[in-house]
Design an enzyme around this catalytic site. Structure first.
Site, short mmCIF file in Angstrom:
data_model
loop_
_atom_site.label_atom_id
_atom_site.label_comp_id
_atom_site.label_asym_id
_atom_site.label_seq_id
_atom_site.Cartn_x
_atom_site.Cartn_y
_atom_site.Cartn_z
N GLY A 49 0.97 -1.14 -0.13
CA GLY A 49 -0.26 0.03 0.27
C GLY A 49 0.74 1.33 -0.12
O GLY A 49 1.94 1.20 0.42
N GLN A 54 3.08 9.99 1.17
CA GLN A 54 4.34 8.81 1.06
C GLN A 54 5.50 9.41 0.12
O GLN A 54 6.56 9.02 0.10
CB GLN A 54 3.97 7.65 1.41
CG GLN A 54 3.63 7.24 2.61
CD GLN A 54 3.43 5.68 2.71
OE1 GLN A 54 2.49 5.08 2.34
NE2 GLN A 54 4.46 5.11 3.35
N CYS A 97 5.83 -0.34 7.72
CA CYS A 97 5.59 0.86 6.71
C CYS A 97 6.72 1.28 6.00
O CYS A 97 7.79 1.36 6.70
CB CYS A 97 5.12 2.09 7.65
SG CYS A 97 4.67 3.54 7.06
N LEU A 98 6.57 1.58 4.64
CA LEU A 98 7.71 2.05 3.83
C LEU A 98 8.23 3.30 4.24
O LEU A 98 9.43 3.62 4.05
CB LEU A 98 7.19 2.37 2.37
CG LEU A 98 6.85 0.94 1.68
CD1 LEU A 98 6.25 1.36 0.12
CD2 LEU A 98 7.80 -0.06 1.75
N HIS A 139 -4.56 1.46 7.53
CA HIS A 139 -3.07 1.98 7.70
C HIS A 139 -3.07 3.23 6.61
O HIS A 139 -2.40 4.04 7.08
CB HIS A 139 -1.85 0.84 7.34
CG HIS A 139 -0.53 1.10 7.35
ND1 HIS A 139 0.17 0.65 8.33
CD2 HIS A 139 -0.11 2.04 6.76
CE1 HIS A 139 1.39 1.32 8.14
NE2 HIS A 139 1.25 1.82 6.96
N GLU A 140 -3.33 2.94 5.53
CA GLU A 140 -2.98 4.07 4.35
C GLU A 140 -3.98 5.29 4.76
O GLU A 140 -3.64 6.35 4.68
CB GLU A 140 -3.40 3.47 2.96
CG GLU A 140 -2.41 2.32 2.61
CD GLU A 140 -0.99 2.41 2.85
OE1 GLU A 140 -0.39 3.59 2.78
OE2 GLU A 140 -0.34 1.38 3.10
N HIS A 143 -2.31 7.36 7.03
CA HIS A 143 -1.50 8.51 6.49
C HIS A 143 -2.13 9.51 6.04
O HIS A 143 -1.48 10.87 6.00
CB HIS A 143 -0.73 7.64 5.12
CG HIS A 143 0.34 6.90 5.57
ND1 HIS A 143 1.52 7.30 6.21
CD2 HIS A 143 0.64 5.31 5.52
CE1 HIS A 143 2.34 6.11 6.54
NE2 HIS A 143 1.73 5.07 5.89
CO CO Z 1 2.68 3.19 5.75
#
Ligand code: CO
Length: 173
Positions: A49, A54, A97-98, A139-140, A143
């Site tokens: 995701g 991000q 998470c990236l 989660h996204e 963000h």
């Molecule tokens: Co993330």
């Protein structure tokens, strides 16, 4: 209209991850191009995701790509202006998470969600999601509110990873 962005994924400490994201009001080709560019960034980074902030864009936009175990394909989907209408149950799953590289922790979240969103052409949708899809979407969507999964940990887990988070924040500046 076009969206210029640097495909490099931003890391915790970058203020764009903590800001507010704007609703998208223009739909069409530019947004579709953005979706494809973000799929590429997500796949390159081996994520499932990716939210627009991000990659430095403070917009209510995210992409998801969950591998299908049966056919070995990625199911790519873009969500514009996603909004959770209802949440049911609770379950705990390990998340990463990236934007918070190399840290994985258990997070408890609602198990199923009823989501409203728009597609890149502005079409309105509503559906229920569960399992990994519900997890990734929550989660996204966090963000888009400036929330990272490490914010949701217990005080003791937050303390346990504090040094590693501080290091990431230093490198991010
Ligand atoms: Co993330």
């Amino acid at each position: 209209m076009s969206f210029d962005f640097d495909p490099k994924v931003r890391v915790i400490g970058d203020p764009v991850l903590r800001g507010e994201c704007a609703e998208i009001t223009e739909f069409g080709e530019a947004l579709e191009d953005l979706a494809y560019a973000m799929y590429e960034s997500m796949i390159d980074a081996e994520g499932i995701g990716l939210a627009a902030p991000q990659v430095g864009l403070p917009l209510r936009f995210l992409v998801v790509g969950i591998p299908d175990e049966e056919d070995d394909h990625l199911h790519l989907q873009a969500y514009v202006n996603p909004r959770i209408l209802e949440k049911v149950g609770a379950c705990t799953m390990e998340e990463g998470c990236l934007s918070v590289p190399d840290i994985r922790e258990d997070v408890t979240r609602p198990e199923r969600i009823h989501l409203a969103w728009q597609s890149v052409n502005g079409e309105k949708h509503e559906a229920w999601f569960d399992d990994l899809e519900a997890r990734v979407l929550q989660h996204e969507i966090d963000h888009l509110e400036g929330v990272l999964f490490v914010d949701l940990l217990s005080p003791s887990r937050k303390t346990a990873i504090r040094g590693r988070v501080k290091n990431l924040e230093k490198q991010s500046k």
